[in-house]
Design a protein around this motif. Sequence first.
Motif, PDB file in Angstrom:
ATOM      1  N   ARG A  17     -78.014 -26.969 -24.384  1.00 50.29           N
ATOM      2  CA  ARG A  17     -76.760 -27.175 -25.125  1.00 50.29           C
ATOM      3  C   ARG A  17     -76.385 -25.913 -25.877  1.00 50.29           C
ATOM      4  NH1 ARG A  17     -75.897 -33.176 -27.026  1.00 50.29           N
ATOM      5  NH2 ARG A  17     -74.321 -32.021 -28.155  1.00 50.29           N
ATOM      6  N   THR A  18     -77.311 -25.360 -26.656  1.00 48.17           N
ATOM      7  CA  THR A  18     -77.066 -24.111 -27.379  1.00 48.17           C
ATOM      8  C   THR A  18     -78.351 -23.305 -27.429  1.00 48.17           C
ATOM      9  OG1 THR A  18     -77.612 -25.057 -29.540  1.00 48.17           O
ATOM     10  CG2 THR A  18     -75.285 -25.136 -28.886  1.00 48.17           C
ATOM     11  N   VAL A  19     -78.203 -21.999 -27.595  1.00 46.08           N
ATOM     12  CA  VAL A  19     -79.355 -21.107 -27.742  1.00 46.08           C
ATOM     13  C   VAL A  19     -79.163 -20.309 -29.019  1.00 46.08           C
ATOM     14  CG1 VAL A  19     -80.704 -19.248 -26.720  1.00 46.08           C
ATOM     15  CG2 VAL A  19     -79.556 -20.895 -25.230  1.00 46.08           C
ATOM     16  N   GLY A  20     -80.181 -20.306 -29.858  1.00 40.26           N
ATOM     17  CA  GLY A  20     -80.140 -19.549 -31.097  1.00 40.26           C
ATOM     18  C   GLY A  20     -81.260 -18.529 -31.116  1.00 40.26           C
ATOM     19  N   SER A  21     -81.499 -17.977 -32.255  1.00 37.18           N
ATOM     20  CA  SER A  21     -82.570 -17.009 -32.411  1.00 37.18           C
ATOM     21  C   SER A  21     -83.904 -17.748 -32.497  1.00 37.18           C
ATOM     22  CB  SER A  21     -82.341 -16.194 -33.686  1.00 37.18           C
ATOM     23  OG  SER A  21     -83.408 -15.302 -33.867  1.00 37.18           O
ATOM     24  N   GLY A  22     -84.626 -17.760 -31.407  1.00 39.59           N
ATOM     25  CA  GLY A  22     -85.940 -18.392 -31.399  1.00 39.59           C
ATOM     26  C   GLY A  22     -85.967 -19.866 -31.072  1.00 39.59           C
ATOM     27  N   THR A  23     -84.807 -20.497 -30.859  1.00 35.84           N
ATOM     28  CA  THR A  23     -84.767 -21.921 -30.510  1.00 35.84           C
ATOM     29  C   THR A  23     -83.644 -22.206 -29.516  1.00 35.84           C
ATOM     30  OG1 THR A  23     -83.247 -22.529 -32.291  1.00 35.84           O
ATOM     31  CG2 THR A  23     -85.611 -22.653 -32.783  1.00 35.84           C
ATOM     32  N   MET A  24     -83.744 -23.345 -28.872  1.00 37.12           N
ATOM     33  CA  MET A  24     -82.673 -23.883 -28.034  1.00 37.12           C
ATOM     34  C   MET A  24     -82.480 -25.340 -28.414  1.00 37.12           C
ATOM     35  SD  MET A  24     -83.479 -22.693 -24.085  1.00 37.12           S
ATOM     36  CE  MET A  24     -84.691 -23.975 -23.801  1.00 37.12           C
ATOM     37  N   GLN A  25     -81.252 -25.802 -28.413  1.00 36.53           N
ATOM     38  CA  GLN A  25     -80.967 -27.231 -28.494  1.00 36.53           C
ATOM     39  C   GLN A  25     -80.742 -27.669 -27.058  1.00 36.53           C
ATOM     40  OE1 GLN A  25     -80.795 -29.319 -31.276  1.00 36.53           O
ATOM     41  NE2 GLN A  25     -81.675 -27.564 -32.332  1.00 36.53           N
ATOM     42  N   VAL A  26     -81.429 -28.720 -26.636  1.00 41.22           N
ATOM     43  CA  VAL A  26     -81.346 -29.164 -25.255  1.00 41.22           C
ATOM     44  C   VAL A  26     -81.136 -30.675 -25.192  1.00 41.22           C
ATOM     45  CG1 VAL A  26     -82.869 -27.293 -24.512  1.00 41.22           C
ATOM     46  CG2 VAL A  26     -83.847 -29.544 -24.966  1.00 41.22           C
ATOM     47  N   MET A  27     -80.600 -31.132 -24.078  1.00 43.32           N
ATOM     48  CA  MET A  27     -80.559 -32.557 -23.776  1.00 43.32           C
ATOM     49  C   MET A  27     -81.687 -32.787 -22.783  1.00 43.32           C
ATOM     50  SD  MET A  27     -79.365 -35.582 -24.130  1.00 43.32           S
ATOM     51  CE  MET A  27     -77.794 -35.468 -24.921  1.00 43.32           C
ATOM     52  N   ALA A  28     -82.675 -33.552 -23.196  1.00 39.28           N
ATOM     53  CA  ALA A  28     -83.835 -33.806 -22.350  1.00 39.28           C
ATOM     54  C   ALA A  28     -84.290 -35.244 -22.557  1.00 39.28           C
ATOM     55  CB  ALA A  28     -84.970 -32.838 -22.686  1.00 39.28           C
ATOM     56  N   TYR A  29     -84.460 -35.953 -21.480  1.00 38.63           N
ATOM     57  CA  TYR A  29     -84.965 -37.324 -21.524  1.00 38.63           C
ATOM     58  C   TYR A  29     -84.102 -38.233 -22.389  1.00 38.63           C
ATOM     59  CZ  TYR A  29     -88.708 -34.417 -19.778  1.00 38.63           C
ATOM     60  OH  TYR A  29     -89.408 -33.470 -19.082  1.00 38.63           O
ATOM     61  N   GLY A  30     -82.775 -38.013 -22.306  1.00 37.42           N
ATOM     62  CA  GLY A  30     -81.834 -38.886 -22.984  1.00 37.42           C
ATOM     63  C   GLY A  30     -81.585 -38.608 -24.447  1.00 37.42           C
ATOM     64  N   GLU A  31     -82.105 -37.508 -24.963  1.00 35.09           N
ATOM     65  CA  GLU A  31     -81.861 -37.185 -26.367  1.00 35.09           C
ATOM     66  C   GLU A  31     -81.777 -35.681 -26.578  1.00 35.09           C
ATOM     67  OE1 GLU A  31     -85.266 -39.212 -28.066  1.00 35.09           O
ATOM     68  OE2 GLU A  31     -86.272 -37.310 -28.394  1.00 35.09           O
ATOM     69  N   VAL A  32     -81.128 -35.296 -27.661  1.00 33.17           N
ATOM     70  CA  VAL A  32     -81.041 -33.887 -28.032  1.00 33.17           C
ATOM     71  C   VAL A  32     -82.336 -33.504 -28.725  1.00 33.17           C
ATOM     72  CG1 VAL A  32     -79.809 -32.172 -29.406  1.00 33.17           C
ATOM     73  CG2 VAL A  32     -78.536 -33.987 -28.242  1.00 33.17           C
ATOM     74  N   ARG A  33     -82.908 -32.393 -28.280  1.00 33.83           N
ATOM     75  CA  ARG A  33     -84.170 -31.925 -28.848  1.00 33.83           C
ATOM     76  C   ARG A  33     -84.058 -30.443 -29.175  1.00 33.83           C
ATOM     77  NH1 ARG A  33     -89.133 -34.791 -25.949  1.00 33.83           N
ATOM     78  NH2 ARG A  33     -88.202 -36.817 -25.579  1.00 33.83           N
ATOM     79  N   THR A  34     -84.876 -30.010 -30.119  1.00 34.41           N
ATOM     80  CA  THR A  34     -84.983 -28.585 -30.422  1.00 34.41           C
ATOM     81  C   THR A  34     -86.233 -28.054 -29.746  1.00 34.41           C
ATOM     82  OG1 THR A  34     -83.887 -28.851 -32.545  1.00 34.41           O
ATOM     83  CG2 THR A  34     -85.221 -26.865 -32.255  1.00 34.41           C
ATOM     84  N   VAL A  35     -86.073 -26.966 -29.019  1.00 38.67           N
ATOM     85  CA  VAL A  35     -87.188 -26.309 -28.344  1.00 38.67           C
ATOM     86  C   VAL A  35     -87.399 -24.955 -29.009  1.00 38.67           C
ATOM     87  CG1 VAL A  35     -87.970 -25.284 -26.167  1.00 38.67           C
ATOM     88  CG2 VAL A  35     -86.726 -27.460 -26.149  1.00 38.67           C
ATOM     89  N   GLU A  36     -88.597 -24.717 -29.503  1.00 39.15           N
ATOM     90  CA  GLU A  36     -88.946 -23.393 -30.006  1.00 39.15           C
ATOM     91  C   GLU A  36     -89.204 -22.494 -28.802  1.00 39.15           C
ATOM     92  OE1 GLU A  36     -92.230 -23.169 -32.698  1.00 39.15           O
ATOM     93  OE2 GLU A  36     -91.607 -24.989 -33.747  1.00 39.15           O
ATOM     94  N   LEU A  37     -88.863 -21.231 -28.930  1.00 40.72           N
ATOM     95  CA  LEU A  37     -89.157 -20.255 -27.882  1.00 40.72           C
ATOM     96  C   LEU A  37     -90.310 -19.375 -28.350  1.00 40.72           C
ATOM     97  CD1 LEU A  37     -85.519 -19.171 -27.002  1.00 40.72           C
ATOM     98  CD2 LEU A  37     -86.928 -20.900 -25.866  1.00 40.72           C
ATOM     99  N   SER A  38     -91.369 -19.328 -27.551  1.00 41.34           N
ATOM    100  CA  SER A  38     -92.479 -18.439 -27.862  1.00 41.34           C
ATOM    101  C   SER A  38     -91.956 -17.006 -27.911  1.00 41.34           C
ATOM    102  CB  SER A  38     -93.546 -18.554 -26.774  1.00 41.34           C
ATOM    103  OG  SER A  38     -94.478 -17.499 -26.877  1.00 41.34           O
TER     104      SER A  38
END
Length: 81
Positions: A14-35
Amino acid sequence: MIFVNIARMDGVVRTVGSGTMQVMAYGEVRTVELSKYVEVVSAADESDIVGGARAIRADTAFGAVGLKLPGGGFRATRIWI
């Protein structure tokens, strides 16, 4: 003993920020940290994506592997787009 918390996630960015992404996964919006060592590769041929995480755009389908974090978080170490 070795303990490993490896996880996989698939979804749409959905969006990409500095060090994170907001994603739609498994029916919900989640925040993913980027290593800080995240690898971003082509899903078609596994070649490196020029620009790495900066090349990821909204509405892009992705697959990722990484670490399952305490509290249900996820830190991506490799992303296929």
